[in-house]
Structure formats: C-alpha cells, structure tokens
Design a protein around this motif. Structure first.
Motif, PDB file in Angstrom:
ATOM      1  N   ASN A  83     -11.028  30.695 -19.557  1.00 41.67           N
ATOM      2  CA  ASN A  83     -12.536  31.812 -19.667  1.00 41.67           C
ATOM      3  C   ASN A  83     -13.305  30.997 -20.496  1.00 41.67           C
ATOM      4  OD1 ASN A  83     -10.869  31.021 -22.166  1.00 41.67           O
ATOM      5  ND2 ASN A  83     -10.533  33.510 -22.527  1.00 41.67           N
ATOM      6  N   ALA A  84     -13.444  29.907 -20.419  1.00 39.13           N
ATOM      7  CA  ALA A  84     -14.517  28.769 -20.995  1.00 39.13           C
ATOM      8  C   ALA A  84     -14.610  28.531 -22.361  1.00 39.13           C
ATOM      9  CB  ALA A  84     -15.610  29.091 -19.956  1.00 39.13           C
ATOM     10  N   ILE A  85     -13.126  29.503 -22.682  1.00 39.59           N
ATOM     11  CA  ILE A  85     -13.526  29.125 -24.279  1.00 39.59           C
ATOM     12  C   ILE A  85     -11.782  29.094 -25.402  1.00 39.59           C
ATOM     13  CG2 ILE A  85     -13.414  31.580 -24.576  1.00 39.59           C
ATOM     14  CD1 ILE A  85     -16.204  30.539 -26.077  1.00 39.59           C
ATOM     15  N   TYR A  86     -12.101  28.300 -26.273  1.00 37.53           N
ATOM     16  CA  TYR A  86     -10.335  29.319 -27.066  1.00 37.53           C
ATOM     17  C   TYR A  86     -10.882  30.664 -27.530  1.00 37.53           C
ATOM     18  CZ  TYR A  86      -9.032  23.890 -27.593  1.00 37.53           C
ATOM     19  OH  TYR A  86      -9.385  23.098 -27.364  1.00 37.53           O
ATOM     20  N   GLY A  87      -9.620  31.785 -26.505  1.00 36.95           N
ATOM     21  CA  GLY A  87     -10.397  32.839 -26.894  1.00 36.95           C
ATOM     22  C   GLY A  87      -9.738  32.777 -28.224  1.00 36.95           C
ATOM     23  N   MET A  88      -8.477  33.051 -28.345  1.00 44.05           N
ATOM     24  CA  MET A  88      -7.690  33.507 -29.438  1.00 44.05           C
ATOM     25  C   MET A  88      -7.871  32.677 -31.363  1.00 44.05           C
ATOM     26  SD  MET A  88      -3.531  33.237 -30.591  1.00 44.05           S
ATOM     27  CE  MET A  88      -2.852  34.388 -31.305  1.00 44.05           C
TER      28      MET A  88
ATOM     29  N   ALA B 133     -14.357  24.816 -25.366  1.00 45.95           N
ATOM     30  CA  ALA B 133     -12.790  24.281 -24.731  1.00 45.95           C
ATOM     31  C   ALA B 133     -13.500  23.560 -23.963  1.00 45.95           C
ATOM     32  CB  ALA B 133     -12.379  25.698 -23.959  1.00 45.95           C
ATOM     33  N   PRO B 134     -12.512  22.590 -22.981  1.00 49.35           N
ATOM     34  CA  PRO B 134     -12.309  21.816 -21.984  1.00 49.35           C
ATOM     35  C   PRO B 134     -12.800  22.265 -20.602  1.00 49.35           C
ATOM     36  CG  PRO B 134     -10.477  21.523 -22.362  1.00 49.35           C
ATOM     37  CD  PRO B 134     -10.651  22.910 -23.587  1.00 49.35           C
ATOM     38  N   THR B 135     -13.051  23.517 -20.610  1.00 49.89           N
ATOM     39  CA  THR B 135     -14.186  24.225 -19.653  1.00 49.89           C
ATOM     40  C   THR B 135     -15.736  24.979 -20.038  1.00 49.89           C
ATOM     41  OG1 THR B 135     -12.318  25.379 -19.740  1.00 49.89           O
ATOM     42  CG2 THR B 135     -11.801  24.456 -17.576  1.00 49.89           C
ATOM     43  N   THR B 136     -15.434  24.805 -21.472  1.00 56.14           N
ATOM     44  CA  THR B 136     -16.760  25.001 -21.148  1.00 56.14           C
ATOM     45  C   THR B 136     -17.886  24.484 -20.543  1.00 56.14           C
ATOM     46  OG1 THR B 136     -15.942  25.362 -23.769  1.00 56.14           O
ATOM     47  CG2 THR B 136     -18.148  25.645 -24.058  1.00 56.14           C
ATOM     48  N   LEU B 137     -19.001  25.400 -19.929  1.00 52.26           N
ATOM     49  CA  LEU B 137     -20.084  24.763 -19.336  1.00 52.26           C
ATOM     50  C   LEU B 137     -21.192  24.155 -20.034  1.00 52.26           C
ATOM     51  CD1 LEU B 137     -21.240  28.624 -17.257  1.00 52.26           C
ATOM     52  CD2 LEU B 137     -18.864  26.857 -16.737  1.00 52.26           C
ATOM     53  N   GLU B 138     -21.505  22.526 -20.027  1.00 54.38           N
ATOM     54  CA  GLU B 138     -22.878  22.274 -20.181  1.00 54.38           C
ATOM     55  C   GLU B 138     -23.753  23.665 -20.264  1.00 54.38           C
ATOM     56  OE1 GLU B 138     -24.358  19.115 -17.914  1.00 54.38           O
ATOM     57  OE2 GLU B 138     -22.725  19.105 -16.623  1.00 54.38           O
ATOM     58  N   GLY B 139     -24.595  22.829 -21.347  1.00 55.00           N
ATOM     59  CA  GLY B 139     -24.916  23.796 -22.264  1.00 55.00           C
ATOM     60  C   GLY B 139     -24.563  25.646 -22.618  1.00 55.00           C
TER      61      GLY B 139
ATOM     62  N   GLY C 124     -25.115  24.407 -28.029  1.00 57.29           N
ATOM     63  CA  GLY C 124     -24.814  24.080 -26.476  1.00 57.29           C
ATOM     64  C   GLY C 124     -23.656  22.909 -26.394  1.00 57.29           C
ATOM     65  N   ARG C 125     -23.324  23.098 -25.175  1.00 59.00           N
ATOM     66  CA  ARG C 125     -21.840  21.953 -25.148  1.00 59.00           C
ATOM     67  C   ARG C 125     -23.336  20.469 -24.548  1.00 59.00           C
ATOM     68  NH1 ARG C 125     -16.641  21.687 -21.434  1.00 59.00           N
ATOM     69  NH2 ARG C 125     -16.357  19.117 -22.259  1.00 59.00           N
ATOM     70  N   ASP C 126     -22.962  19.471 -24.975  1.00 61.49           N
ATOM     71  CA  ASP C 126     -23.934  18.279 -24.658  1.00 61.49           C
ATOM     72  C   ASP C 126     -23.470  17.672 -23.766  1.00 61.49           C
ATOM     73  OD1 ASP C 126     -25.459  16.411 -24.446  1.00 61.49           O
ATOM     74  OD2 ASP C 126     -25.877  15.882 -26.110  1.00 61.49           O
ATOM     75  N   PRO C 127     -22.804  17.629 -22.691  1.00 64.35           N
ATOM     76  CA  PRO C 127     -22.217  16.382 -21.979  1.00 64.35           C
ATOM     77  C   PRO C 127     -21.906  14.973 -23.126  1.00 64.35           C
ATOM     78  CG  PRO C 127     -23.751  17.476 -20.806  1.00 64.35           C
ATOM     79  CD  PRO C 127     -24.416  17.622 -22.158  1.00 64.35           C
ATOM     80  N   LEU C 128     -23.181  14.393 -22.973  1.00 67.91           N
ATOM     81  CA  LEU C 128     -23.244  13.189 -23.690  1.00 67.91           C
ATOM     82  C   LEU C 128     -22.090  12.747 -25.087  1.00 67.91           C
ATOM     83  CD1 LEU C 128     -27.391  11.834 -23.791  1.00 67.91           C
ATOM     84  CD2 LEU C 128     -25.531  11.732 -22.086  1.00 67.91           C
ATOM     85  N   THR C 129     -22.305  13.736 -25.555  1.00 68.03           N
ATOM     86  CA  THR C 129     -21.396  13.870 -26.787  1.00 68.03           C
ATOM     87  C   THR C 129     -19.861  14.816 -26.238  1.00 68.03           C
ATOM     88  OG1 THR C 129     -22.069  16.121 -27.807  1.00 68.03           O
ATOM     89  CG2 THR C 129     -22.894  13.706 -28.575  1.00 68.03           C
ATOM     90  N   ALA C 130     -20.318  15.940 -25.542  1.00 68.72           N
ATOM     91  CA  ALA C 130     -18.490  16.630 -25.540  1.00 68.72           C
ATOM     92  C   ALA C 130     -17.930  16.337 -24.151  1.00 68.72           C
ATOM     93  CB  ALA C 130     -18.925  18.248 -25.405  1.00 68.72           C
ATOM     94  N   GLY C 131     -18.807  15.932 -22.788  1.00 68.50           N
ATOM     95  CA  GLY C 131     -17.963  15.523 -22.089  1.00 68.50           C
ATOM     96  C   GLY C 131     -18.326  16.360 -21.077  1.00 68.50           C
ATOM     97  N   TYR C 132     -17.859  16.476 -20.427  1.00 71.72           N
ATOM     98  CA  TYR C 132     -18.351  17.523 -18.879  1.00 71.72           C
ATOM     99  C   TYR C 132     -17.264  18.586 -18.400  1.00 71.72           C
ATOM    100  CZ  TYR C 132     -22.091  14.641 -17.554  1.00 71.72           C
ATOM    101  OH  TYR C 132     -23.490  14.041 -18.222  1.00 71.72           O
ATOM    102  N   PRO C 133     -17.752  19.826 -17.927  1.00 68.50           N
ATOM    103  CA  PRO C 133     -16.218  20.543 -17.695  1.00 68.50           C
ATOM    104  C   PRO C 133     -15.463  20.738 -16.898  1.00 68.50           C
ATOM    105  CG  PRO C 133     -18.525  21.975 -16.961  1.00 68.50           C
ATOM    106  CD  PRO C 133     -18.858  20.494 -17.560  1.00 68.50           C
TER     107      PRO C 133
ATOM    108  N   GLU D  84     -22.191  31.990 -14.060  1.00 65.46           N
ATOM    109  CA  GLU D  84     -22.763  31.227 -13.932  1.00 65.46           C
ATOM    110  C   GLU D  84     -21.139  30.944 -14.083  1.00 65.46           C
ATOM    111  OE1 GLU D  84     -25.041  29.893 -14.908  1.00 65.46           O
ATOM    112  OE2 GLU D  84     -26.070  31.430 -14.919  1.00 65.46           O
ATOM    113  N   MET D  85     -20.525  30.784 -13.659  1.00 66.21           N
ATOM    114  CA  MET D  85     -19.115  29.942 -14.194  1.00 66.21           C
ATOM    115  C   MET D  85     -18.709  29.648 -12.848  1.00 66.21           C
ATOM    116  SD  MET D  85     -16.573  31.374 -17.167  1.00 66.21           S
ATOM    117  CE  MET D  85     -15.294  29.802 -17.135  1.00 66.21           C
ATOM    118  N   GLU D  86     -18.939  30.673 -11.783  1.00 66.75           N
ATOM    119  CA  GLU D  86     -18.600  29.816 -10.264  1.00 66.75           C
ATOM    120  C   GLU D  86     -19.456  29.552  -9.839  1.00 66.75           C
ATOM    121  OE1 GLU D  86     -18.450  33.643  -7.947  1.00 66.75           O
ATOM    122  OE2 GLU D  86     -16.442  34.218  -8.752  1.00 66.75           O
TER     123      GLU D  86
END
Ligand SMILES: Cc1ncc(C[n+]2csc(CCOP(=O)(O)OP(=O)(O)O)c2C)c(N)n1
Length: 469
Positions: free
Chosen positions: A129-134, A140-146, A155-164, A238-240
């Motif tokens: 679900n692209a996020i830590y829900g609970m 989460a590692p799967t959070t989308l860029e931005g 927004g997730r910045d790949p430069l500091t937080a890596g890529y999905p 977005e996720m797909e």
C-alpha cells in the motif's frame, strides 16, 4: 438478492471483546478484500485444515481473529523464518506468509529474499500500500517518488530516500521461486485477477511445488489522505505506473513436486537409533538436590566435552540433565562455556546464571563468572589463573593445577580430565564416581586407545587432590 456467505473466516470476530462481523480495517482498505480472497481459495481448494497463516506486524497483525485456520504471529519481518520453521516441521502444512510492505520490504527483506532463494514451500501474500499503515503513514520502501508521507513531508526524494523497491522484480532474479505475480485490488476486474493469483499460489502449495509470491497493490485511504474511491484511483493511476501488474514468472507446470515427507521420527525412535541411548530413562527423584554447573575457559581446552561428560554421567544415573553450550565467535582461542543441569525432575531451563559449581580454565572466565556462584557453591579454577577477584562470601575456591599436571603427564589436551577428577573428588556433582568414569570412557569411544590413558590421568589428579587438599 442472496449474499454468498464468506467461507474460511470465523462466524464472528471477537477482537474487540464482543462478537462482531466487522474487521478492524478502515473503509476502503485492501486488506479485508485480500483476507477474503485467501479464505475463499483455501476452502475451495480443500486446504483449510492444513493451512497455517503467519500473521505479520502491521495492519494485518490481527488476521488470526478472522481466518479460520491455523495462525501464528511473527516478529516484524520474520514471517518467512517462522514459515520456514513450520515447513521443516510439518510438511503436510500449507504455509502462508501474509505481510505488508514495511514488514516484508524493509525490516524483513533479507528474510524474504533468503526464503525465496531457498525456494521454501510457502505462499507469500504481500500487501503493497506504499506506506507503513499501522504506525500512521511513514515512508515505506515502496513509497512512490514524490509521494508525501509523515516521514517524507515534501515527497519522497530519491536522492536521499532511494527509489521505490520492486519486490517482484528483485525476487525474479532468483532461481528458486515457482510463481511471482503482481495484482491489484483497486476494482472488481482487478480483484478477479487477484483471486486467480491467490488460487494459483495455493495450488502450488497443495501440489508441493515450492515458493509462490503474490504482490497486491492495495489502497490505504487513511494514510494516503484520500477517500476510498480516490485511493483506489491512485492505485490504478499512480501505483500501477511504478508497479506494472502481471505475471512475472509461472513455472508451476514444469516445477517438480517435492517428495512426500517421511513422518518425523518420534523422540523415542530417535533415541533408539542413537547408539548412545543405552541408559534407562530418567526417574523422578524429589530428594535429589538439583545441581547447576558451569564450565568455562578457552575453546580448545575441552570445556564443552567436559560438560558433555558430566551430563552423560547424569544420564547414566537416570537423572534429568541438560547440556547447553555457548561459544565465542572464534573456533579456538576464543571463550567457550557450557552449562549443565542435573536434576531429579525435568529441567525447566538449561541456562545457568548462578551456578552451584563453576569450573574455570582461564582468567577471563574466572573474572567474569566467579561472582555469580551461589553461596555454598564451589569454584574449581586452574592454578594458572591468578585469583585477583574475590569470590563471593561462602563460596569455596579450589585452585587445581589441571593444566600443569596434564603437561607433566605428557597429555596437554587432558586438563579437562583432571578437572573431572576434581569434580569427582570434591563430590560436587551429586553423581557417583563410577558414572563419571563410565562417561569419561564413553567420551573416547571412537579412540579406545585413550580410554586407559585418561583413567590413569584421572587417578593422578585424584592422588594430587588427596595429597594437597
Ligand atoms: C522491530 C519493530 N520495529 C518497528 C515496529 C513498529 N511497527 C509496527 S507496524 C509497522 C509498520 C508496518 O507497515 P506495513 O508492513 O507496510 O504494513 P501495513 O500496516 O501498511 O499493512 C511498524 C514500523 C515494530 N512493531 N517492531
């Protein structure tokens, strides 16, 4: 209109104290749909009685209130390890690991990767679900860029937080997995495809074919900050894009089924096979004073064998006994210790924190353990160890030249036999000398030439004790 009754789930859920048909999931969350798909497939394939679901840490933690089958809980990210253990013990079980993206893709990713690489027989259902829900919507590692989360407010910045993290694609690098598919539960058409994937993964388990992995793109309206419809649309739009749906691998047609498991031997059968089991079974003897012993020194000094020897003597005497080793990281020269408990009743814990008897073959272990000995207890320490630390009040300390004596007698490896003699002479094990000697002989079963030699060494040590103590 008649509504089909959900199968594979309990009639009512008692999580909140009173029976209810409501799960704890938020409106629009994908978990409930995925739960239902798993429950239905499990029943339709006739696997309900054999299924054990390993529940995660995360929003899915309460699955055991819902799924009417075997359920166990795992520490965060450790579901594959628990699933592996179940697999090894119960080949008849159908093992399901159910995990979120924080649980599986972050804290437990190596567990996941290794279990997949080993080709463990389990169906892994991965809720992305692209996020830590609970815990309230962290990245989460799967959070989308931005994508904005509580820990990536800009927004997730790949430069500091890596890529999905594309878990299906990573697992697809491995040889062992039989089946890998990404599906979605964002609309009815997608749910039907997800249903087929769940079936396929469970069929693979039913047929004993190996590792199956299904990723579900799943809405989390609460933490995405969207209503149910918009959260589902976000998944599709977005996720797909980041996580394309589809089957990544399906080798189920050609994968070989594993051979049915021979039933695990019963404990009795196991011991009957073991050549060592010539002693009669333990006998309860409430009058026997339990003895807890600790043997310590360097690896290579025969510390562990000394402990085994004492435990073996206890076994010959029909006592309950345990032997519990602990090693330093090194093979030789590092610290080595073992604990032995000798009891007239089944032993509760094999760990010995406060020994009645402590045998120390080197200085660090004396300094580390001597103050833990119980009042009234005994420390037998090699004479090479300077007694810089004082033992506690009421503890007897015997300094015994085990290493020197064994060197003088030309068998430097036999200092442990000298210590065994000291234990026998001081009568601190509660065991008969004849059994200690019998166990000593048994420890050289594979090197019979050493039996007589060690008996001689034992007697020399006894003679030293008689003369000097
Ligand atoms: C060792 C450990 N670290 C962190 C936590 C806190 N924690 C509990 S659930 C969770 C997030 C789970 O998120 P996810 O796996 O994505 O599942 P979801 O809740 O989204 O379904 C975290 C970090 C914990 N319980 N244990």
């Amino acid at each position: 209109m008649t509504q089909k009754k959900t199968v594979g789930m309990y009639e009512s859920f008692t999580r909140s104290g009173r029976p209810s048909r409501a799960t704890h999931y938020c409106a629009g969350c994908g978990h409930g749909i995925i739960h239902k798909l798993i429950a239905e497939a499990m029943v339709e394939l006739g696997l309900q009685d054999r299924t054990i679901i390993v529940n995660p840490i995360g929003c899915g933690v309460f699955g055991y209130y819902y799924w009417d089958c075997g359920n166990v809980g795992a520490a965060h990210g450790r579901a594959p390890a628990i699933g592996t253990a179940i697999n090894r013990m119960r080949r008849d079980a159908v093992v399901i690991s159910y995990q979120g993206d924080g649980d599986l893709g972050a804290i437990g990713f190596n567990n996941t990767f290794q279990a997949a690489s080993r080709g463990e027989h389990m169906a892994v259902f991965f809720v992305n679900n692209a996020i830590y829900g609970m815990t309230g919507g962290q990245m989460a590692p799967t959070t989308l860029e931005g994508m904005k989360t509580t820990t990536s407010p800009f927004g997730r910045d790949p430069l500091t937080a890596g890529y999905p993290l594309h878990v299906c694609e990573v697992l697809n690098q491995l040889k062992a997995p039989v089946y890998i598919e990404r599906v979605s539960v964002a609309d009815t058409k997608r749910i039907m495809q997800a249903r087929r994937a769940v079936h396929r993964a469970l069929e693979i388990q039913r047929d004993g074919k190996g590792y199956a992995f299904v990723e579900f793109i799943s809405p989390c309206p609460t933490n995405m900050g969207l209503d149910s419809v918009k959260a589902a649309l976000f998944c599709m739009a977005e996720m797909e894009k980041e996580y394309p749906l589809g089957c990544v691998r399906d080798r189920s047609a050609t994968a070989l089924a594993r051979a049915p498991h021979a039933p695990a031997p019963s404990v009795e059968a196991f011991f009957q096979q073991s050549e060592q089991h010539q002693a009669p079974a333990e006998e309860v003897d409430a009058s026997f004073k339990e003895q807890r012993l600790k043997f310590t020194g360097y690896g290579g000094q025969g510390i562990l064998s000394l402990g085994i020897c004492v435990a073996e003597a206890a076994r010959l005497e029909k006592r309950f006994t345990t032997w519990f080793p602990s090693y330093g990281p090194e093979q030789r020269g590092g610290s080595a210790a073992c604990s032995v408990v000798i009891s007239g009743r089944p032993v509760g814990s094999p760990a010995v924190d406060h020994p009645d008897v402590l045998v120390c073959m080197n200085q660090p272990s004396y300094e580390r353990f001597a103050h833990d000995v119980r009042p009234g207890g005994t420390v037998i320490v090699d004479a090479t160890v300077p007694l810089m630390e004082k033992a506690p009040e009421g503890v007897r300390v015997i300094s015994m030249p085990a290493i020197d004596l064994s060197l003088k007698l030309g068998v430097p490896q036999a200092a442990n036999t000298m210590m065994l003699a000291a234990l026998a002479q001081l009568e601190v094990t509660g065991l008969k000398r004849e059994h200690l000697l019998e166990a000593l002989d048994a420890s050289f079963r594979k090197k019979p030439a050493l039996i007589e030699k060690n008996r001689l060494l034992f007697n020399e040590a006894v003679a030293w004790m008689e003369k000097n103590l």
